[in-house]
Design an enzyme around this catalytic site. Structure first.
Site, PDB file in Angstrom:
ATOM      1  N   SER A   1       0.876  -1.185   0.000  1.00 31.56           N
ATOM      2  CA  SER A   1       0.000   0.000   0.000  1.00 31.56           C
ATOM      3  C   SER A   1       0.904   1.223   0.000  1.00 31.56           C
ATOM      4  O   SER A   1       2.080   1.127   0.394  1.00 31.56           O
ATOM      5  CB  SER A   1      -0.849  -0.007   1.280  1.00 31.56           C
TER       6      SER A   1
ATOM      7  N   TYR B   1      -1.884  -0.625  10.670  1.00 27.79           N
ATOM      8  CA  TYR B   1      -1.932  -1.046   9.253  1.00 27.79           C
ATOM      9  C   TYR B   1      -0.665  -0.589   8.539  1.00 27.79           C
ATOM     10  O   TYR B   1      -0.034  -1.346   7.801  1.00 27.79           O
ATOM     11  CB  TYR B   1      -3.183  -0.441   8.617  1.00 27.79           C
TER      12      TYR B   1
END
Ligand code: NAP
Length: 262
Positions: free
Chosen positions: A146, A159
């Site tokens: 990501s 995350y």
């Protein structure tokens, strides 16, 4: 096995984790269209079976596993091998993104983000390695990290830490395997049009009273192209990395984010 299409990935057996929906489903569609024989790994039999039937070509299979569960991962990879032979490629796509300010991040949430996003990627890489080494220069690992693995974002420390870990794992494993014919790369999408983004928009709406359109516009504003990335755009990047033409690309993070990270 015999019904796969002819294309640049013909005769390659590729396992895609978290394939049932979102980016994983788009990757599965794209790789199947290029001729790959797929094993879809996920947690829901009904959605995996439906996707399997809708893919271009035929002879694709699915297996069930929670990627954070070592025994389930081992069993699923053994089943994949039994049904379709040795793997040539692995796409670690399964992931979860929960948000919370750090002072409200429970240990359980922290562990969950690391377990699914980082440990799951490690477990699947380890399981696939013997096959990929035997793939005569065609072994490929693509980890869906990501932009949160390349830069920080407020309220997603767990995350983001996990995705930074995926990037570190990618770079180190790429070096470890550099002379083995196996490439290891990360694809780092920015905000992409899937359930993860829809849940984030719903969170913003609930917490701020903004409309869904306003919330979505804020997510798009972080992208220099002012776009929300489409799952098919991530899938195109993965398909390219899987191909023979990308043999000299390893240890890289390709940001599919309209220039958000450069
Ligand atoms: P999504 O629509 O929520 O899909 C996530 C997929 O991962 C689902 O198929 C889900 O299966 C599976 N999954 C989740 N936890 C799992 C576990 N423990 N074991 C096995 N499968 C599991 O999300 P997405 O947006 O497509 O995300 C795909 C990947 O892209 C993730 O790694 C995510 O971090 C990354 N990413 C997404 C964005 C974005 O904005 N959407 C941006 C950057 C990176 P179930 O159907 O069983 O839940």
């Amino acid at each position: 096995m015999s019904g796969a299409l002819t294309g640049p990935l013909s005769d390659r057996h590729v396992l895609v984790t978290g394939a049932a929906r979102g980016i994983g489903a788009a990757i599965a569609q794209r790789l199947a269209a290029e001729g790959a024989r797929l094993t879809l790994l996920g947690r829901r039999a009904d959605t995996l079976a439906t996707l399997c039937q809708s893919l271009p070509g035929s002879g694709h299979h699915w297996v069930m596993a929670d990627v954070a569960d070592e025994a389930q991962v081992q069993t699923a990879f053994a089943q994949a091998r039994e049904r379709q032979g040795l793997l040539h490629g692995l796409v670690n796509n399964a992931g979860q993104a929960e948000s919370a300010p750090l002072h409200r991040t429970s240990s359980a949430l922290w562990q969950q983000m690391l377990a699914v996003n980082l440990t799951g990627t490690f477990l699947c890489c380890r399981e696939a390695l013997p096959d990929l080494r035997a793939a005569a220069g065609l072994g490929r690992i693509v980890n869906i990290a990501s932009t949160a693995g390349q830069r920080g974002y407020a309220y997603v420390a767990a995350y983001s830490a996990a995705k930074h870990g995926v990037v570190g794992l990618t770079r180190s494993l790429a070096l470890e395997l550099a002379t083995s014919g196996v490439t290891v790369n990360a694809v780092c999408p920015g905000y992409t049009d899937t359930d993860i983004l829809r849940e984030s928009v719903a969170n913003v709406v609930a917490k701020t009273g903004r409309t869904p359109e306003q919330a979505l516009a804020e997510f798009a504003a972080s992208n220099p192209q002012r776009r929300i990335v489409q799952p098919a755009q991530v899938a195109d990047t993965v398909a390219w990395l899987m191909g023979e033409g990308a043999a000299a690309i390893t240890g890289q993070c390709l940001s599919v984010s309209g220039g958000e990270v450069m």
